[in-house]
Motif scaffolding. Structure first.
Motif, PDB file in Angstrom:
ATOM      1  N   PRO A 135       0.823  -1.218   0.000  1.00  0.00           N
ATOM      2  CA  PRO A 135       0.000   0.000   0.000  1.00  0.00           C
ATOM      3  C   PRO A 135       0.859   1.270   0.000  1.00  0.00           C
ATOM      4  O   PRO A 135       0.554   2.238  -0.713  1.00  0.00           O
ATOM      5  CB  PRO A 135      -0.825  -0.126   1.286  1.00  0.00           C
ATOM      6  N   GLN A 136       1.944   1.253   0.772  1.00  0.00           N
ATOM      7  CA  GLN A 136       2.841   2.413   0.786  1.00  0.00           C
ATOM      8  C   GLN A 136       3.536   2.584  -0.560  1.00  0.00           C
ATOM      9  O   GLN A 136       3.713   3.705  -1.051  1.00  0.00           O
ATOM     10  CB  GLN A 136       3.882   2.260   1.895  1.00  0.00           C
ATOM     11  N   ALA A 137       3.913   1.466  -1.189  1.00  0.00           N
ATOM     12  CA  ALA A 137       4.544   1.531  -2.511  1.00  0.00           C
ATOM     13  C   ALA A 137       3.582   2.136  -3.529  1.00  0.00           C
ATOM     14  O   ALA A 137       3.983   2.953  -4.378  1.00  0.00           O
ATOM     15  CB  ALA A 137       4.986   0.143  -2.963  1.00  0.00           C
ATOM     16  N   ALA A 138       2.308   1.757  -3.453  1.00  0.00           N
ATOM     17  CA  ALA A 138       1.308   2.306  -4.376  1.00  0.00           C
ATOM     18  C   ALA A 138       1.128   3.808  -4.143  1.00  0.00           C
ATOM     19  O   ALA A 138       1.012   4.593  -5.101  1.00  0.00           O
ATOM     20  CB  ALA A 138      -0.023   1.580  -4.201  1.00  0.00           C
ATOM     21  N   ALA A 139       1.137   4.211  -2.876  1.00  0.00           N
ATOM     22  CA  ALA A 139       1.007   5.637  -2.558  1.00  0.00           C
ATOM     23  C   ALA A 139       2.193   6.427  -3.103  1.00  0.00           C
ATOM     24  O   ALA A 139       2.032   7.513  -3.680  1.00  0.00           O
ATOM     25  CB  ALA A 139       0.884   5.832  -1.051  1.00  0.00           C
ATOM     26  N   LEU A 140       3.392   5.896  -2.926  1.00  0.00           N
ATOM     27  CA  LEU A 140       4.599   6.570  -3.427  1.00  0.00           C
ATOM     28  C   LEU A 140       4.609   6.633  -4.952  1.00  0.00           C
ATOM     29  O   LEU A 140       5.047   7.630  -5.543  1.00  0.00           O
ATOM     30  CB  LEU A 140       5.849   5.855  -2.917  1.00  0.00           C
ATOM     31  N   ALA A 141       4.122   5.555  -5.586  1.00  0.00           N
ATOM     32  CA  ALA A 141       4.046   5.548  -7.051  1.00  0.00           C
ATOM     33  C   ALA A 141       3.105   6.644  -7.542  1.00  0.00           C
ATOM     34  O   ALA A 141       3.387   7.323  -8.536  1.00  0.00           O
ATOM     35  CB  ALA A 141       3.576   4.179  -7.549  1.00  0.00           C
ATOM     36  N   ALA A 142       1.993   6.831  -6.835  1.00  0.00           N
ATOM     37  CA  ALA A 142       1.035   7.878  -7.205  1.00  0.00           C
ATOM     38  C   ALA A 142       1.609   9.270  -6.973  1.00  0.00           C
ATOM     39  O   ALA A 142       1.369  10.202  -7.750  1.00  0.00           O
ATOM     40  CB  ALA A 142      -0.254   7.708  -6.406  1.00  0.00           C
ATOM     41  N   GLN A 143       2.388   9.396  -5.934  1.00  0.00           N
ATOM     42  CA  GLN A 143       2.918  10.702  -5.557  1.00  0.00           C
ATOM     43  C   GLN A 143       4.156  11.094  -6.352  1.00  0.00           C
ATOM     44  O   GLN A 143       4.281  12.236  -6.805  1.00  0.00           O
ATOM     45  CB  GLN A 143       3.239  10.700  -4.062  1.00  0.00           C
ATOM     46  N   GLU A 161       6.805   8.844 -15.208  1.00  0.00           N
ATOM     47  CA  GLU A 161       5.863   8.431 -16.237  1.00  0.00           C
ATOM     48  C   GLU A 161       6.267   7.103 -16.880  1.00  0.00           C
ATOM     49  O   GLU A 161       5.429   6.243 -17.137  1.00  0.00           O
ATOM     50  CB  GLU A 161       5.740   9.517 -17.315  1.00  0.00           C
ATOM     51  N   GLU A 162       7.583   6.935 -17.132  1.00  0.00           N
ATOM     52  CA  GLU A 162       8.025   5.695 -17.780  1.00  0.00           C
ATOM     53  C   GLU A 162       7.831   4.477 -16.879  1.00  0.00           C
ATOM     54  O   GLU A 162       7.590   3.359 -17.360  1.00  0.00           O
ATOM     55  CB  GLU A 162       9.490   5.791 -18.220  1.00  0.00           C
ATOM     56  N   ASP A 163       7.906   4.686 -15.554  1.00  0.00           N
ATOM     57  CA  ASP A 163       7.689   3.568 -14.633  1.00  0.00           C
ATOM     58  C   ASP A 163       6.200   3.247 -14.509  1.00  0.00           C
ATOM     59  O   ASP A 163       5.809   2.072 -14.425  1.00  0.00           O
ATOM     60  CB  ASP A 163       8.279   3.888 -13.262  1.00  0.00           C
ATOM     61  N   ILE A 164       5.378   4.291 -14.510  1.00  0.00           N
ATOM     62  CA  ILE A 164       3.928   4.076 -14.465  1.00  0.00           C
ATOM     63  C   ILE A 164       3.464   3.388 -15.744  1.00  0.00           C
ATOM     64  O   ILE A 164       2.514   2.584 -15.728  1.00  0.00           O
ATOM     65  CB  ILE A 164       3.191   5.409 -14.229  1.00  0.00           C
ATOM     66  N   VAL A 191      -6.471   0.296  -8.870  1.00  0.00           N
ATOM     67  CA  VAL A 191      -5.226   0.747  -8.247  1.00  0.00           C
ATOM     68  C   VAL A 191      -4.423   1.575  -9.254  1.00  0.00           C
ATOM     69  O   VAL A 191      -3.917   2.660  -8.925  1.00  0.00           O
ATOM     70  CB  VAL A 191      -4.378  -0.452  -7.762  1.00  0.00           C
ATOM     71  N   TYR A 192      -4.317   1.071 -10.459  1.00  0.00           N
ATOM     72  CA  TYR A 192      -3.580   1.788 -11.507  1.00  0.00           C
ATOM     73  C   TYR A 192      -4.199   3.167 -11.768  1.00  0.00           C
ATOM     74  O   TYR A 192      -3.476   4.172 -11.872  1.00  0.00           O
ATOM     75  CB  TYR A 192      -3.570   0.976 -12.797  1.00  0.00           C
ATOM     76  N   ASP A 193      -5.511   3.214 -11.864  1.00  0.00           N
ATOM     77  CA  ASP A 193      -6.189   4.495 -12.133  1.00  0.00           C
ATOM     78  C   ASP A 193      -5.881   5.518 -11.044  1.00  0.00           C
ATOM     79  O   ASP A 193      -5.692   6.711 -11.319  1.00  0.00           O
ATOM     80  CB  ASP A 193      -7.701   4.286 -12.232  1.00  0.00           C
ATOM     81  N   ALA A 194      -5.848   5.064  -9.798  1.00  0.00           N
ATOM     82  CA  ALA A 194      -5.540   5.981  -8.691  1.00  0.00           C
ATOM     83  C   ALA A 194      -4.101   6.471  -8.778  1.00  0.00           C
ATOM     84  O   ALA A 194      -3.808   7.641  -8.481  1.00  0.00           O
ATOM     85  CB  ALA A 194      -5.784   5.281  -7.346  1.00  0.00           C
ATOM     86  N   ILE A 195      -3.196   5.610  -9.210  1.00  0.00           N
ATOM     87  CA  ILE A 195      -1.788   6.016  -9.372  1.00  0.00           C
ATOM     88  C   ILE A 195      -1.665   7.047 -10.484  1.00  0.00           C
ATOM     89  O   ILE A 195      -1.005   8.082 -10.324  1.00  0.00           O
ATOM     90  CB  ILE A 195      -0.903   4.779  -9.656  1.00  0.00           C
ATOM     91  N   VAL A 196      -2.320   6.786 -11.619  1.00  0.00           N
ATOM     92  CA  VAL A 196      -2.277   7.708 -12.758  1.00  0.00           C
ATOM     93  C   VAL A 196      -2.900   9.054 -12.390  1.00  0.00           C
ATOM     94  O   VAL A 196      -2.414  10.118 -12.804  1.00  0.00           O
ATOM     95  CB  VAL A 196      -3.004   7.113 -13.981  1.00  0.00           C
ATOM     96  N   ALA A 197      -3.956   9.011 -11.574  1.00  0.00           N
ATOM     97  CA  ALA A 197      -4.635  10.248 -11.152  1.00  0.00           C
ATOM     98  C   ALA A 197      -3.870  10.981 -10.058  1.00  0.00           C
ATOM     99  O   ALA A 197      -4.297  12.041  -9.604  1.00  0.00           O
ATOM    100  CB  ALA A 197      -6.045   9.916 -10.668  1.00  0.00           C
ATOM    101  N   ALA A 221      -4.820   5.179  -3.848  1.00  0.00           N
ATOM    102  CA  ALA A 221      -4.002   4.067  -4.349  1.00  0.00           C
ATOM    103  C   ALA A 221      -3.628   3.135  -3.208  1.00  0.00           C
ATOM    104  O   ALA A 221      -3.694   1.905  -3.339  1.00  0.00           O
ATOM    105  CB  ALA A 221      -2.748   4.605  -5.038  1.00  0.00           C
ATOM    106  N   SER A 222      -3.239   3.711  -2.080  1.00  0.00           N
ATOM    107  CA  SER A 222      -2.876   2.916  -0.911  1.00  0.00           C
ATOM    108  C   SER A 222      -4.062   2.110  -0.399  1.00  0.00           C
ATOM    109  O   SER A 222      -3.956   0.916  -0.104  1.00  0.00           O
ATOM    110  CB  SER A 222      -2.351   3.833   0.197  1.00  0.00           C
ATOM    111  N   SER A 223      -5.218   2.765  -0.302  1.00  0.00           N
ATOM    112  CA  SER A 223      -6.420   2.116   0.213  1.00  0.00           C
ATOM    113  C   SER A 223      -6.858   0.954  -0.680  1.00  0.00           C
ATOM    114  O   SER A 223      -7.233  -0.120  -0.190  1.00  0.00           O
ATOM    115  CB  SER A 223      -7.553   3.141   0.322  1.00  0.00           C
ATOM    116  N   LEU A 224      -6.808   1.163  -1.985  1.00  0.00           N
ATOM    117  CA  LEU A 224      -7.230   0.121  -2.919  1.00  0.00           C
ATOM    118  C   LEU A 224      -6.264  -1.065  -2.901  1.00  0.00           C
ATOM    119  O   LEU A 224      -6.695  -2.229  -2.959  1.00  0.00           O
ATOM    120  CB  LEU A 224      -7.335   0.698  -4.339  1.00  0.00           C
ATOM    121  N   MET A 225      -4.969  -0.781  -2.818  1.00  0.00           N
ATOM    122  CA  MET A 225      -3.997  -1.871  -2.727  1.00  0.00           C
ATOM    123  C   MET A 225      -4.187  -2.647  -1.426  1.00  0.00           C
ATOM    124  O   MET A 225      -4.140  -3.891  -1.409  1.00  0.00           O
ATOM    125  CB  MET A 225      -2.571  -1.328  -2.812  1.00  0.00           C
TER     126      MET A 225
END
Length: 239
Positions: A111-119, A123-126, A202-208, A214-218
Motif C-alpha cells: 500500500p505504501q509503494a502504491a502511494a509513493l508511485a502515485a505521488q 511516467e516511464e515507470d507508471i 489501483v492503476y487508475d488511482a496512481i495515474v490520477a 491508491a494505498s487504500s485500494l492496494m
C-alpha cells in the motif's frame, strides 16, 4: 573449468540438501550426514561438499564450526528473504500460516509503494504498470491463459514506480512468495476479469496522482486475499 564444475555440483547439492532440511528430513535432532557420508551420497569431492555447506550456512539453514561439525539450525534462524530458502519452503507445501505471514508483509509494504508511485512515480515507470495491467486484461479474455505472470509484473512494477530502492530490492522475495499466494487466493476471488479490474482501480488511482486512494485500494486487494486464508485456517481448526 574444474572450479566451475565444483561450483555447479555444489549448487546441486545445496539445492537438494536445502529442500531436505526445509521439508524436515534433516533437523536439529537428526542432524546432517557427515562430510564423508555426503561425499559418498553424491559422489563428489570434499571441496564441492564444503562449498555447499558454506552456501547453506550463508542461508541460515546450518552452521559449521570446528569441533562442532555441521549442525542444522532451527527454522527461526533461516533467512526467509533468501529466495532459495523461500522457494524450498513453498515447494515443500506452503502452510496457510506461511501464506498469511507473507500477506502481512505485503500489507506493510505494497500500500505504501502504491502511494509513493502515485505521488512520485515517473511516467516511464507508471507506463510499465499499464503494460502489466493490459497483459492481465488480455489473459483474462483468452481461454486457457492465467493472470499469473502479468499479475506478478503488475505488483513488481509498482515497487519500481515507488522510487524506493529498498522496496524494489524486495522484488525477488515478493515475486517468489506472491507467485504461490496468487495461485492459492485468485481462484477464490471470482472471474479473472474482475481480478484484473480490481487491479485497474489501483492503476487508475496512481495515474490520477491520488496516493491515499491508491494505498487504500492496494490494501483492499491484499486484505481480500487475507480473508480467503483466514477462512481456510478457520475451517481447518473446526474440522
Amino acid at each position: 573449468m574444474a572450479r566451475l564444475e565444483n561450483l555447479n555440483l555444489s549448487q546441486r547439492v545445496t539445492n537438494e540438501l536445502g529442500k531436505a532440511i526445509v521439508a524436515g528430513k534433516y533437523n536439529i535432532d537428526t542432524g546432517l550426514p557427515t562430510e564423508a557420508q555426503l561425499c559418498d551420497m553424491y559422489g563428489i569431492s570434499r571441496t564441492a561438499i564444503r562449498e555447499a555447506v558454506k552456501m547453506l550456512a550463508a542461508k541460515g539453514l546450518i552452521s559449521s564450526r570446528p569441533r562442532q561439525g555441521i549442525r542444522v539450525e532451527a527454522a527461526a534462524s533461516w533467512n526467509l528473504y533468501d529466495t532459495n530458502v523461500l522457494n524450498w519452503m513453498l515447494q515443500s507445501g506452503p502452510s496457510l500460516q506461511v501464506l498469511k505471514e507473507f500477506l502481512q508483509v505485503r500489507l506493510a509494504i505494497e500500500p505504501q509503494a502504491a502511494a509513493l508511485a502515485a505521488q512520485y512515480g515517473k511516467e516511464e515507470d507508471i507506463a510499465k504498470i499499464a503494460e502489466a495491467l493490459e497483459s492481465m486484461r488480455k489473459a483474462a479474455r483468452t481461454p486457457n491463459q492465467t493472470l499469473h505472470e502479468s499479475d506478478l509484473a503488475f505488483h513488481t512494477s509498482i515497487l519500481l514506480a515507488s522510487g524506493n530502492r529498498f522496496f524494489f530490492h524486495l522484488r525477488d522475495f515478493i515475486n517468489t512468495a506472491l507467485g504461490v499466494s496468487i495461485q492459492h487466493t485468485t481462484p477464490a476471488k471470482g472471474s479473472d476479469s474482475s481480478v484484473a479490474e480490481e487491479h485497474a482501480a489501483v492503476y487508475d488511482a496512481i495515474v490520477a496522482r491520488q496516493p491515499e486512494l491508491a494505498s487504500s485500494l492496494m490494501k483492499g486487494l491484499i486484505e481480500e486475499a487475507m480473508q480467503v486464508i483466514d477462512r481456510e485456517l478457520q475451517a481447518k481448526l473446526e474440522a
